[in-house]
Design a protein around this motif. Structure first.
Motif, mmCIF file in Angstrom:
data_model
loop_
_atom_site.group_PDB
_atom_site.id
_atom_site.type_symbol
_atom_site.label_atom_id
_atom_site.label_comp_id
_atom_site.label_asym_id
_atom_site.label_seq_id
_atom_site.Cartn_x
_atom_site.Cartn_y
_atom_site.Cartn_z
ATOM 1 N N ASP A 1 1.182 -0.919 -0.276
ATOM 2 C CA ASP A 1 -0.042 0.390 0.232
ATOM 3 C C ASP A 1 0.959 1.502 -0.180
ATOM 4 N N LYS A 2 1.846 1.079 0.854
ATOM 5 C CA LYS A 2 2.558 2.176 1.030
ATOM 6 C C LYS A 2 3.693 2.697 -0.550
ATOM 7 N N ALA A 3 3.881 1.452 -1.076
ATOM 8 C CA ALA A 3 4.645 1.521 -2.442
ATOM 9 C C ALA A 3 3.806 2.276 -3.723
ATOM 10 N N SER A 4 2.084 1.552 -3.264
ATOM 11 C CA SER A 4 1.345 2.093 -4.208
ATOM 12 C C SER A 4 1.231 3.760 -4.451
ATOM 13 N N ASP A 5 1.227 4.070 -3.064
ATOM 14 C CA ASP A 5 0.557 5.837 -2.605
ATOM 15 C C ASP A 5 2.174 6.410 -2.793
ATOM 16 N N ASP A 6 3.209 5.934 -3.459
ATOM 17 C CA ASP A 6 4.222 6.846 -3.020
ATOM 18 C C ASP A 6 3.926 6.873 -4.880
#
Length: 399
Positions: free
Chosen positions: A8-13
């Protein structure tokens, strides 16, 4: 769970990077490359808008439809919808429907695209994204200074007209850019940005846009004193200009001789057209009649180029009342913005009105696109003001 959080963090970044690229394309690349080619305004904004929309769908899978419907049901939204309906209806009697219909559809789609793109923006604008606005305006101004110097020296490749159009775009985007620097309390940056842009506009020279900027600066000064009162009276004045515009050629036209200045001859020509219009004074000749009429020879070369003339000739009395209501409500909505933003909204709105009234820009495709970019820029700035009661969206409708 950890892997899911990491994904999720990678997707948000990735989405935030996509958003940043989209903002840079729209507000940095577009005005800068407008100096070099007029086609940039039609190529880059759709690309940047698509990137912003894609990033918004990742960061928030559901668009904030409430803001879209709230705007459409506000006074400004309803007035804009009626004006759009009347322009569409006028295609039934315009003498050039094959030319008018594509122009109108493109203009309406351009303005309508602001709503989903604005709704896709994050609830809070990061400072790095906010600074793209002054960066784009500053680069455009510096580019104009370099190109103007090359043109003056006889070594320039860009045409003078391209430089002027680029500076007209920069002077419009200057207002949301100044609003952005003001929100970040960068007074020195704001002053420096204004000086550089004005110097570039003088070197271009973008004479009509500079005159519009002078009126906008005057409105901005009054708005700093009292935004609500300023917005109310400027809205009334602008609405009165649209409604009462034909009175000037009707009253003064017969008194103007054939050897008068070109500006006075345009007033005389408009007066003669009004007398011969008959029922067209109510319905107009149809959307795009003026633009097509100039180069087809239907209108005299001495006819005015003001948006006031264009609205009355194309859309008649009904169209004039519709746009008068839209402008009045737009000024009220601008004055209803948070205290730190309202003067910049009023300044930008006055600049756009003056550009049209002076005949510098009216309903040309490039200018419609620039107005859409300015609205998007203000939506970006509105989400950068965290100290307001409603930081997530501009207040489209006055309370």
């Amino acid at each position: 769970m950890i892997n899911q959080q990491t994904a999720d963090k990678a997707s948000d970044d990735a989405a935030n990077l996509l958003l940043r690229i989209g903002v840079a394309v729209v507000f940095v690349a577009t005005p800068f490359f407008q100096l070099l080619s007029p086609r940039a305004i039609f190529i880059l904004p759709p690309i940047g808008g698509a990137l912003i929309l894609a990033a918004g769908l990742v960061l928030a899978p559901r668009l904030n439809m409430r803001d879209i419907f709230a705007f459409l049901l506000s006074g400004v939204g309803l007035a804009a919808c009626f004006l759009a309906f009347w322009m569409l209806l006028s295609l039934l009697w315009t003498p050039f429907p094959s030319e008018a219909a594509p122009r109108l559809i493109k203009a309406m789609l351009t303005m309508a695209s602001v709503l989903p793109v604005a709704a896709a923006l994050p609830p809070r604008t990061r400072a790095a994204n906010l600074y793209f606005l002054p960066l784009g305006v500053a680069l455009t101004a510096l580019g104009a200074l370099v190109l103007s110097a090359q043109t003056f020296a006889g070594a320039g490749q860009a045409g003078d007209e391209d430089i002027i159009l680029g500076m007209e775009a920069a002077l419009l985007l200057l207002w949301p850019a100044l609003a952005a620097t003001h929100l970040r309390n960068r007074a020195t940056l704001s002053a420096s940005l204004a000086i550089v842009v004005l110097a570039a506009a003088v070197s271009a020279p973008a004479t009509g846009a500079l005159a519009a900027t002078a009126f906008a600066a005057l409105a901005f000064g009054f708005a700093l004193w009292n935004a609500r009162v300023t917005g109310l009276w400027l809205g009334r004045f602008a609405a009165a200009c649209f409604i009462g515009a034909p009175l000037v050629p009707l009253l003064i036209g017969p008194l103007i001789g054939t050897d008068a200045a070109p500006s006075l001859l345009s007033v005389k020509a408009w007066g003669a057209m009004i007398v011969n219009d008959g029922v067209r004074i109510f319905t107009g000749h149809g959307f795009n009649f003026v633009n097509s009429g100039y180069w087809r020879g239907y209108l005299p070369l001495s006819a005015p180029h003001s948006i006031l003339f264009q609205i009355w000739t194309d859309l008649g009395l009904i169209g004039a009342f519709a746009i008068a209501a839209l402008v009045l409500l737009a000024y009220r909505a601008a004055a209803a913005q948070p205290e730190r933003q309202a003067p910049f909204w009023i300044g930008a709105l006055t600049f756009a009105f003056a550009m049209g009234a002076f005949g510098v820009a009216s309903v040309e495709a490039w200018w419609i696109t620039m107005l859409a970019l300015a609205l998007g820029a203000f939506a970006l700035v509105a989400r950068g003001d965290y100290k307001t009661a409603r930081p997530t969206a501009p207040k489209w409708a006055p309370h």
